[in-house]
Design an enzyme around this catalytic site. Structure first.
Site: not given
Lengths: 267, 215
Positions: B13-14
């Protein structure tokens, strides 16, 4: 059999005791019997030309049938000589290789990579007893959109792809090479429109010299700025003026030769 | 393509982004890798080198994107051997797109491919989960990207120099890390230009914007 190959020429999978593969050499002979192809790498492009002997009066030798120069991708042209059906297989393979590369990598195949790949394909047919080597050679002209450079390659039946400044193959190979060498292409490259003229001169010269009475049809194509760096046939008007120039040139040369002879007689 | 994450699947999750500048491109990423609410790695490296001058920013499944970059790295070295040249960013992006599109039912991968090549200079491509490939003036990706869309629209301009681009990338990334629960840790950037690559790292207590500095 005993006279030529002594039994070592029956299959491409057997070397002769002195290290030759006769079947491949015979395939090369097949190319030497077919129409001449000439290619010139120019300062601003690359030009291909070929002479097609019209072996029968009733043959339709326009671009629709009996084609010798093919476009295998927008930036790749192939002039082939030798067995016509064999060369068509070569052309089809070239087209497939170019299309596969585009599909794989999303860019045009560099001409030297295409020549290498085609070389591997042709070479494969010289390894197996069950296969017959190609009785055809291909002259590949290409433009590389990444480096903005043009190149010229010759692919022979043994599968070796060499790169050239100027190249000839087919029946008039030797004489055409002599003429190409006179142009000094490796030191002073000529422009594409000049190359069209020189190629036509060479092809017509060869036709005059061979006592072959069969008429020839000439096909010339190029990749240069005028063609938008795409492989295209040379426009009819350019072809016409170049051909007129070539024929005029040859007539002049002939007259000069006659004069020389007369001079010699006088002295 | 409705797909639930596997139990315990490691996701990045970036926040990732790539900003071009005069003569090159800067790629940037946060460093959080999570499995659900648990941070599996707080200093991960989401910037992967595909060739000498091409990088890939990974988002989505860590496993999928690692496998993909391995493949593209391999294909690009093969391409270089065949042609005797430096790969183009376009080719790298095309290879990535093909892999993602052909396997999209089994993958969860959204990546940015960016770098420099002698043909086109610096360029940026984004490849979506569905497998479409777009060349863009600049690119953002990952869950954090929505929080900085407006910021970058306002502050990005063509013709920035290297320092300006790198500073903007760090600023944007720190803002995303602040608002996005799945982004965080440190900021990693790589500058790619004709001169080569230059890696840089900003620790979590030294971010351009963040809880320590503001609140």
């Amino acid at each position: 059999m005993a006279s030529s190959g002594s039994g070592y020429d029956l299959s491409a999978s057997t070397f002769s005791p002195d290290g030759r593969i006769f079947q491949v050499e015979y395939a090369t002979k097949a190319v030497e019997n077919a129409g001449t192809v000439v290619g010139i790498k120019c300062s601003n492009g690359v030009v291909l030309g070929c002479a097609k002997p019209i072996h029968h009066k009733m043959v339709v030798a326009t671009s629709g049938s009996y084609k010798r120069i093919h476009t295998c991708d927008t930036h790749i042209g192939v002039a082939s000589t030798g067995f016509l059906p064999d060369s068509r297989v070569l052309v089809q393979r070239t087209t497939e290789e170019a299309a596969d590369w585009l599909e794989q990598y999303g860019g045009k195949i560099p001409p030297h990579v295409l020549a290498d790949r085609l070389g591997s394909y042709v070479h494969y047919f010289t390894l197996h007893g069950a296969l017959r080597p190609f009785g055809a050679a291909a002259v590949i002209a290409g433009h590389d959109p990444d480096t903005k450079e043009c190149s010229l390659h010759l692919l022979e039946p043994n599968g070796a792809p060499y790169r050239f400044y100027g190249v000839a193959t087919g029946k008039g190979k030797q004489a055409a090479k002599t003429e190409l060498e006179k142009l000094n292409l490796h030191k002073t490259p000529i422009a594409a429109d000049e190359a069209v003229k020189q190629i036509l001169r060479i092809l017509h010269l060869l036709h005059q010299e061979s006592k072959d009475s069969k008429p020839i049809e000439v096909e010339v194509s190029w990749i240069c700025e005028a063609s938008g760096w795409k492989h295209k046939g040379v426009p009819k008007d350019v072809l016409k003026t170049s051909e007129d120039w070539a024929k005029e040139q040859l007539e002049e040369e002939e007259e000069d030769d006659d004069d020389d002879e007369e001079m010699e007689e006088e002295s | 393509m409705s797909q639930k994450n596997r139990e315990g699947e490691v996701l990045t999750g970036t926040t990732i982004l790539a900003l071009p500048f005069e003569g090159g491109v800067v790629v940037c990423a946060d460093s959080r890798t999570s499995t659900g609410t648990y941070v599996a790695n707080r200093v991960s490296d989401k910037l992967v080198q595909l060739s000498d001058y091409i990088y890939c920013c990974r988002s989505g499944s860590a496993a999928d994107t690692q496998a993909l970059t391995d493949y593209v790295h391999y294909y690009l070295s093969q391409w270089s051997l065949d042609t005797g040249r430096i790969p183009t960013v376009k080719t790298a992006a095309h290879l990535m797109r093909r892999l993602i599109y052909q396997n999209k039912d089994q993958l969860q991968a959204g990546v940015i491919v960016a770098g420099w090549d002698p043909v086109h200079g610096g360029s940026v491509y984004t490849i979506t989960l569905g497998g479409s490939c777009l060349e863009l003036p600049f690119a953002t990706g990952g869950s954090g990207s929505i929080f900085i869309a407006g910021l970058l629209d306002a502050e990005f301009s063509n013709g920035m120099d290297m320092a300006e681009a790198r500073n903007l990338a760090k600023k944007a990334c720190s803002h995303a890390m602040c608002r996005d629960g799945s982004s965080g840790g440190v900021i990693r950037t790589v500058v790619i230009s004709a001169d080569g690559v230059d890696r840089d790292y900003t620790p979590g207590n030294d971010l351009p914007f963040g809880p320590v500095a503001v609140w």
